[in-house]
Design a protein around this motif. Structure first.
Motif, PDB file in Angstrom:
ATOM      1  N   UNK A 155       0.754  -1.151  -0.115  1.00 50.38           N
ATOM      2  CA  UNK A 155       0.042  -0.113   0.039  1.00 50.38           C
ATOM      3  C   UNK A 155       0.792   1.254   0.064  1.00 50.38           C
ATOM      4  N   UNK A 156       0.952   1.891  -1.183  1.00 50.51           N
ATOM      5  CA  UNK A 156       1.752   3.005  -1.195  1.00 50.51           C
ATOM      6  C   UNK A 156       1.100   4.223  -0.498  1.00 50.51           C
ATOM      7  N   UNK A 157       1.740   4.676   0.484  1.00 50.54           N
ATOM      8  CA  UNK A 157       1.198   5.779   1.490  1.00 50.54           C
ATOM      9  C   UNK A 157       1.844   6.828   1.458  1.00 50.54           C
ATOM     10  N   UNK A 158       3.282   7.290   0.946  1.00 46.55           N
ATOM     11  CA  UNK A 158       3.632   8.548   0.965  1.00 46.55           C
ATOM     12  C   UNK A 158       5.105   8.500   0.362  1.00 46.55           C
ATOM     13  N   UNK A 159       5.816   9.551   1.126  1.00 46.33           N
ATOM     14  CA  UNK A 159       7.162   9.833   0.537  1.00 46.33           C
ATOM     15  C   UNK A 159       7.870  10.014   2.236  1.00 46.33           C
ATOM     16  N   UNK A 160       9.294   9.427   1.747  1.00 48.79           N
ATOM     17  CA  UNK A 160      10.172   9.538   2.754  1.00 48.79           C
ATOM     18  C   UNK A 160      11.273  10.556   2.579  1.00 48.79           C
ATOM     19  N   UNK A 161      11.969  11.376   3.494  1.00 49.80           N
ATOM     20  CA  UNK A 161      13.198  12.214   2.937  1.00 49.80           C
ATOM     21  C   UNK A 161      14.161  12.473   4.047  1.00 49.80           C
TER      22      UNK A 161
END
Length: 239
Positions: A155-161
């Motif tokens: 489940x693609x939830x978002x971004x990390x940086x």
């Protein structure tokens, strides 16, 4: 200060930042980064209500998970991913913040136990274009997001940086704003991403100002790595 006291202090910082920047109260989750700290320290944090823990190394995460099976901890993998280590991650972690290639995502998808819920994943963005850091370039994010969104079991939830260190608050915000805009652009294309995993001890307020939903805090909770005991500890500049 004890681990519990440190968690309380970080929680107060998070709530203050939510209020200061007009965020909904409770909209930012604390992820305790427990790498290089013993299972006893994690158990102490769990006892005061911290249930989500981030690990950078696969073997370390799996060993701690085996020792702490009675707790119901939610494990987040946040480190660089070698393709030959994906099975252990897929079996243990409920969240993987550091996906940066289709190959890794495909292996996580294929190796997730059939009975387990979908693995929540974030794409790691190399927002500062640092050669020493993992992550996909911002220009490659839309294509990879489309590919991963089609994979079963994820489940693609978002971004990390993990931006390059910046000491000025407004400069910190400017970098995190780039990640937020990337997510907004993806959602405008039809995605429904709800997670921005960004912000650590020294820049969490700037991250919260720009929409972080998960902040990853280690030293300010557990102290310096390899120098922890399970009782009280002395922290140098813990926040």
């Amino acid at each position: 200060m004890t681990i519990g006291e440190n968690i309380q202090t970080i929680g107060e910082r998070i709530r203050a930042a939510e209020q200061r920047f007009g965020r909904e109260l409770g909209s930012v989750q604390l992820l305790a980064v427990s790498k290089k700290h013993p299972a006893a320290a994690i158990r102490e944090a769990f006892a005061v209500g911290q249930h989500c823990f981030g690990e950078n190394y696969v073997q370390e995460m799996t060993e701690k998970a085996a020792e702490l099976t009675d707790t119901g901890i939610e494990w987040h993998f946040i480190g660089p991913i070698q393709s030959n280590k994906t099975k252990a991650i897929a079996v243990t972690a409920r969240w993987v913040h550091s996906v940066d290639s289709l190959k890794v995502a495909q292996r996580l998808s294929a190796q997730k136990p059939a009975s387990a819920p979908a693995i929540n994943v974030c794409l790691q963005v190399n927002i500062s274009d640092e050669a020493s850091k993992s992550g996909v370039s911002p220009s490659q994010v839309p294509k990879l997001a489309r590919q991963i969104a089609l994979l079963p079991g994820l489940k693609l939830r978002g971004l990390m940086a993990i931006p390059a260190p910046e000491h000025e608050f407004e400069r910190q915000r400017a970098v995190f704003a780039q990640v937020r805009l990337l997510q907004q652009n993806l959602n405008a294309q039809g995605f429904a991403l709800d997670t921005l995993s960004m912000g650590m001890t020294d820049d969490m307020e700037a991250a919260i100002a720009e929409g972080a939903t998960i902040v990853r805090i280690g030293t300010a909770i557990f102290g310096c790595r390899n120098a922890i005991n399970t009782g009280k500890m002395a922290l140098t500049n813990p926040l």
